[in-house]
Design an enzyme around this catalytic site. Structure first.
Site, short mmCIF file in Angstrom:
data_model
loop_
_atom_site.label_atom_id
_atom_site.label_comp_id
_atom_site.label_asym_id
_atom_site.label_seq_id
_atom_site.Cartn_x
_atom_site.Cartn_y
_atom_site.Cartn_z
N PHE A 243 -34.62 -15.94 -28.22
CA PHE A 243 -33.44 -15.23 -28.39
C PHE A 243 -33.36 -16.51 -30.14
O PHE A 243 -32.74 -17.50 -29.68
CB PHE A 243 -32.59 -16.10 -27.14
CG PHE A 243 -31.16 -15.51 -27.57
CD1 PHE A 243 -30.46 -14.21 -27.15
CD2 PHE A 243 -29.95 -16.62 -28.20
CE1 PHE A 243 -28.61 -14.04 -26.66
CE2 PHE A 243 -29.07 -16.14 -27.81
CZ PHE A 243 -28.25 -14.85 -27.85
N THR B 233 -28.48 -19.30 -33.61
CA THR B 233 -28.87 -19.98 -34.46
C THR B 233 -29.04 -20.56 -35.85
O THR B 233 -30.50 -20.36 -36.06
CB THR B 233 -28.45 -21.69 -33.84
OG1 THR B 233 -27.90 -21.64 -32.86
CG2 THR B 233 -28.18 -22.95 -34.40
N GLU B 234 -28.58 -20.83 -36.96
CA GLU B 234 -29.07 -20.92 -38.57
C GLU B 234 -28.08 -22.19 -39.32
O GLU B 234 -27.39 -23.00 -37.81
CB GLU B 234 -28.30 -19.90 -39.34
CG GLU B 234 -29.07 -18.48 -38.74
CD GLU B 234 -28.36 -17.68 -39.68
OE1 GLU B 234 -28.20 -17.81 -40.89
OE2 GLU B 234 -28.73 -16.25 -39.17
N GLY C 227 -23.75 -22.90 -35.87
CA GLY C 227 -23.94 -23.16 -34.21
C GLY C 227 -22.84 -22.71 -33.26
O GLY C 227 -23.34 -21.89 -32.24
N ILE D 252 -34.78 -22.82 -32.54
CA ILE D 252 -35.22 -21.47 -31.11
C ILE D 252 -36.30 -22.12 -30.17
O ILE D 252 -37.15 -22.10 -30.88
CB ILE D 252 -35.52 -20.60 -32.49
CG1 ILE D 252 -34.69 -19.69 -33.69
CG2 ILE D 252 -35.73 -18.97 -31.82
CD1 ILE D 252 -33.29 -20.22 -32.97
N THR D 253 -35.75 -22.24 -29.48
CA THR D 253 -36.38 -22.08 -28.13
C THR D 253 -38.13 -21.11 -27.69
O THR D 253 -37.72 -19.95 -27.95
CB THR D 253 -35.43 -22.43 -27.03
OG1 THR D 253 -34.48 -23.33 -27.20
CG2 THR D 253 -36.53 -22.46 -25.60
N ARG E 95 -35.03 -50.31 -1.33
CA ARG E 95 -34.54 -51.71 -2.28
C ARG E 95 -34.34 -52.07 -1.32
O ARG E 95 -32.88 -52.47 -0.80
CB ARG E 95 -34.05 -51.26 -4.06
CG ARG E 95 -33.51 -52.71 -4.48
CD ARG E 95 -34.54 -53.44 -5.59
NE ARG E 95 -34.36 -53.96 -6.57
CZ ARG E 95 -35.05 -54.76 -7.06
NH1 ARG E 95 -36.61 -55.13 -6.44
NH2 ARG E 95 -34.82 -55.35 -7.40
N GLU F 190 -26.40 -23.57 -25.60
CA GLU F 190 -25.83 -22.83 -25.55
C GLU F 190 -24.24 -22.26 -25.41
O GLU F 190 -23.28 -21.84 -24.58
CB GLU F 190 -25.81 -22.04 -23.99
CG GLU F 190 -27.35 -21.71 -23.34
CD GLU F 190 -27.79 -20.56 -24.06
OE1 GLU F 190 -27.19 -19.72 -24.61
OE2 GLU F 190 -29.05 -20.69 -23.71
N GLU G 29 -17.16 -28.95 -26.02
CA GLU G 29 -15.42 -27.67 -26.80
C GLU G 29 -15.14 -26.48 -27.06
O GLU G 29 -14.42 -26.09 -26.64
CB GLU G 29 -15.64 -28.79 -28.22
CG GLU G 29 -15.25 -30.45 -27.85
CD GLU G 29 -17.14 -31.19 -27.51
OE1 GLU G 29 -18.33 -29.80 -27.27
OE2 GLU G 29 -16.88 -31.96 -27.32
C1 LIG Z 1 -32.70 -28.46 -27.40
C2 LIG Z 1 -32.27 -26.68 -28.45
C3 LIG Z 1 -32.43 -26.12 -28.20
C4 LIG Z 1 -31.93 -24.43 -28.62
N1 LIG Z 1 -32.09 -23.56 -28.60
C5 LIG Z 1 -31.60 -22.30 -28.99
C6 LIG Z 1 -31.68 -20.65 -29.56
O1 LIG Z 1 -32.85 -20.58 -27.98
N2 LIG Z 1 -31.34 -20.19 -29.81
C7 LIG Z 1 -30.39 -20.30 -30.59
O2 LIG Z 1 -29.69 -19.22 -30.71
N3 LIG Z 1 -29.84 -21.25 -30.63
C8 LIG Z 1 -30.33 -22.49 -30.00
N4 LIG Z 1 -30.38 -23.83 -30.01
C9 LIG Z 1 -28.43 -24.14 -30.88
C10 LIG Z 1 -27.53 -24.50 -29.88
O3 LIG Z 1 -26.86 -23.31 -29.29
C11 LIG Z 1 -26.57 -24.95 -30.97
O4 LIG Z 1 -27.41 -25.81 -31.63
C12 LIG Z 1 -25.38 -25.59 -30.70
O5 LIG Z 1 -24.17 -23.58 -30.00
C13 LIG Z 1 -24.21 -25.61 -31.10
O6 LIG Z 1 -24.06 -25.40 -32.46
P1 LIG Z 1 -24.74 -26.81 -33.46
O7 LIG Z 1 -24.92 -27.83 -33.46
O8 LIG Z 1 -24.09 -25.98 -34.47
O9 LIG Z 1 -23.01 -27.21 -33.00
P2 LIG Z 1 -21.57 -27.42 -34.22
O10 LIG Z 1 -20.86 -26.01 -34.19
O11 LIG Z 1 -21.61 -27.39 -35.93
O12 LIG Z 1 -20.43 -27.56 -33.78
C14 LIG Z 1 -20.67 -29.95 -33.53
C15 LIG Z 1 -18.67 -30.27 -32.81
O13 LIG Z 1 -18.68 -29.38 -33.92
C16 LIG Z 1 -17.19 -29.05 -32.54
N5 LIG Z 1 -17.04 -27.18 -33.45
C17 LIG Z 1 -17.16 -26.99 -33.18
N6 LIG Z 1 -16.80 -25.92 -33.87
C18 LIG Z 1 -15.70 -26.11 -32.76
C19 LIG Z 1 -14.10 -24.77 -32.85
N7 LIG Z 1 -14.29 -23.48 -32.70
N8 LIG Z 1 -13.88 -25.86 -31.87
C20 LIG Z 1 -13.56 -26.85 -31.25
N9 LIG Z 1 -14.88 -27.71 -31.74
C21 LIG Z 1 -15.81 -27.18 -32.30
C22 LIG Z 1 -17.59 -29.36 -31.40
O14 LIG Z 1 -17.24 -30.38 -30.74
C23 LIG Z 1 -18.88 -29.93 -31.68
O15 LIG Z 1 -19.75 -30.80 -30.40
C24 LIG Z 1 -30.76 -25.06 -29.38
C25 LIG Z 1 -30.61 -26.53 -29.60
C26 LIG Z 1 -31.32 -27.85 -28.84
C27 LIG Z 1 -30.44 -28.88 -29.19
#
Ligand SMILES: Cc1cc2nc3c(=O)[nH]c(=O)nc-3n(C[C@H](O)[C@H](O)[C@H](O)COP(=O)(O)OP(=O)(O)OC[C@H]3O[C@@H](n4cnc5c(N)ncnc54)[C@H](O)[C@@H]3O)c2cc1C
Length: 379
Positions: free
Chosen positions: A122, A125-126, A130, A156-157, A268, A363, A367
C-alpha cells in the site's frame, strides 16, 4: 449482546496460536537478524486462508468478518508482530480492492491476492508527505490505454516482495487530484533502492520505491473511471482497516508482555519468595491486566462495527489511540517487573518494547488520531 467467542472463533484462535508458536516462533531469531520474512512462511499462512478471512466467498474469501480477522491478528502478533503486520498490509490493499474496485477488478485481482505467492503493498507515503495527503508528488499520466507513473515513495512495507501494490498518485490530467492505481510490483521501471534498518519490527521489510516511467494498463485504476480523482476516499477507507490491524497487533503484543511478566514474577525469587508476592509487582500486573482487557474489548467492538460496514473513522482513531498507548504502558511495566533481565535479548520483552513503539506512529501518527477522534463530536 453476546461477548463470548463462537465455537468457530475459538477454533480459529486456537489454530492461529498453535501455528504461530510452531511455525513462526522458531524463525523469529532468523528474521530479527536477517531483517526479512521467509517467502514460504507467507505462502503457508496464505494456504491456511488467513489472508482471505474478511472477504466474501464470492471473491475466494472464507466469508468471515473483521472480528475473525482481528482474532487472527492478535494471536499472530502475540508471537511476532512483524509477521502479523506483513499480513495486515496485504489486507489493506485487499480492503482497497474490496471497497472500491469494480466487479471485474475484484474477480481479476482478489483470488491471486488472497492465495497467490506474492504479498500486497500500500504505497502512499513520500518524503514530503506522511501526514499531509495534499503534498503528493508521484504523478500518473494517461497515455492511450496505459498509465505512466513517475515518482518516489518512502517507507513502503512489503515493497521488496512480489505481488500487487496500490499506489496513490497525483493525476496530472485531473488537475492534481489523487488517483489510486494497482500495479504488479516488479513492473519495468519499478525498483526498491533502499531497505530501512529500523529500531524494531525487523521481520517487516520496509523500503523506498522508485517509479521510473512505470507503465500499467489504464484499466488498473482502482474503481475504474468512476473512482478516478477520488484517491483520498480510497486512502481513508483502507487506512481505517489498517488502523484496526495496528490495534489488534497492539493487543497481541500487550498480551505477550503480560504473560511474560506474570510467568517471570512466579519464578524470580527475592528475599526467599517469588517476586509475585510483593505488592509492587501485583500492582504493576494489575495495571497491565486492566490495559490488556480494555484494549482487547475495544478492538473487538470496533472490528464488529467494521464488519457491519458502519462509519468507522472516529472509532478507529480512538481505538488506535488507546491500544497503542496501552501496549506502550504494558511493555514498559513488564520490563519493570522483570528488572535487569528484561533489558537483555534473552527475553522477548525487549523486542516487544521496541516493536510496540511503531503502533503510535504508522498508519497515521497518534497526534492526528487525537484530532480524528473528536470529529464526530464537534461536527
Ligand atoms: C515501519 C514503517 C512501515 C510503514 N509502512 C508504510 C506503508 O506500507 N505504506 C505507506 O504509505 N506508509 C508507510 N509508513 C509510513 C507511515 O505511515 C508514516 O511515516 C506516518 O504516517 C507518519 O508520517 P511521517 O513520518 O511523515 O510524519 P510527519 O507527517 O512528518 O509527522 C511528524 C510529527 O509532526 C506532527 N504532525 C504532523 N502533521 C500534523 C498535523 N496535521 N497535526 C498535528 N500534528 C502533526 C506529529 O506530531 C507527527 O508525529 C511506514 C512507516 C514505518 C515507520
Amino acid at each position: 449482546m453476546n461477548f463470548n467467542y463462537t465455537e468457530e472463533q475459538l477454533m480459529l484462535k486456537d489454530a492461529v496460536r498453535k501455528f504461530s508458536e510452531k511455525e513462526i516462533a522458531p524463525l523469529v531469531k532468523w528474521m530479527e537478524s536477517e531483517k526479512r520474512t521467509p517467502r514460504d512462511l507467507i505462502k503457508k499462512i496464505k494456504d491456511l486462508g488467513w489472508c482471505a478471512i474478511q472477504y466474501p466467498e464470492k471473491y475466494s474469501g472464507t466469508g468471515n468478518t473483521y472480528v475473525e480477522y482481528v482474532i487472527m491478528q492478535i494471536e499472530m502478533a502475540r508471537v511476532y508482530c512483524s509477521t502479523a503486520c506483513t499480513i495486515s498490509v496485504n489486507g489493506m490493499l485487499g480492503a482497497n480492492i474490496m471497497k472500491f474496485a469494480t466487479e471485474e477488478q475484484k474477480m481479476k485481482f482478489l483470488p491471486e491476492h488472497l492465495y497467490g505467492e506474492g504479498i500486497g503493498s500500500f504505497a502512499f507515503t513520500e518524503a514530503a508527505t506522511g501526514s499531509d495527503p495534499n503534498a503528493l508528488r508521484t504523478t500518473c499520466v494517461r497515455d492511450g490505454d496505459e498509465w505512466v507513473i513517475n515518482g518516489e515513495k518512502v517507507f513502503i512495507t512489503n515493497a521488496t516482495m512480489p505481488g500487487l501494490m496500490g499506489i496513490f498518485c497525483k493525476d496530472v490530467e485531473m488537475g492534481g487530484k489523487c488517483t489510486n492505481i494497482i500495479i504488479p510490483k516488479g513492473t519495468e521501471g519499478y525498483s526498491t533502492p533502499r531497505i530501512y534498518d529500523k529500531m524494531g519490527m525487523h521481520g517487516l521489510e520496509v523500503s523506498d520505491v522508485v517509479l521510473d516511467n512505470v507503465r500499467v494498463p489504464y484499466e488498473n485504476t482502482t474503481g475504474g473511471e468512476a473512482m478516478r480523482g477520488k484517491g483520498f476516499q480510497v486512502l481513508l477507507g483502507s487506512t481505517q482497516i489498517g488502523k484496526l490491524s495496528v490495534c489488534a497487533q497492539a493487543v497481541g503484543m500487550a498480551q505477550a508482555a503480560l504473560e511474560e511478566a506474570v510467568n517471570y514474577s512466579k519464578v524470580r525469587v527475592q528475599r526467599g519468595k517469588p517476586i509475585s508476592n510483593f505488592q509492587t509487582i501485583q500492582s504493576l500486573i494489575g495495571d497491565m491486566a486492566t490495559d490488556v482487557m480494555v484494549a482487547q474489548q475495544i478492538v473487538l467492538a470496533t472490528a464488529f462495527k467494521a464488519s457491519e460496514g458502519k462509519e468507522l473513522a472516529a472509532d478507529a482513531a480512538r481505538t488506535r489511540l488507546f491500544t497503542s498507548e496501552a501496549v506502550h504502558r504494558v511493555a514498559s511495566k513488564a520490563m519493570q517487573v522483570m528488572g535487569a533481565y528484561s533489558y537483555t535479548t534473552e527475553f522477548p520483552i525487549e523486542r516487544i518494547f521496541r516493536d510496540a513503539k511503531l503502533t503510535e506512529i504508522y498508519e497515521g501518527v497518534n497526534e492526528i488520531q487525537r484530532l480524528i477522534a473528536s470529529t464526530d463530536l464537534l461536527r
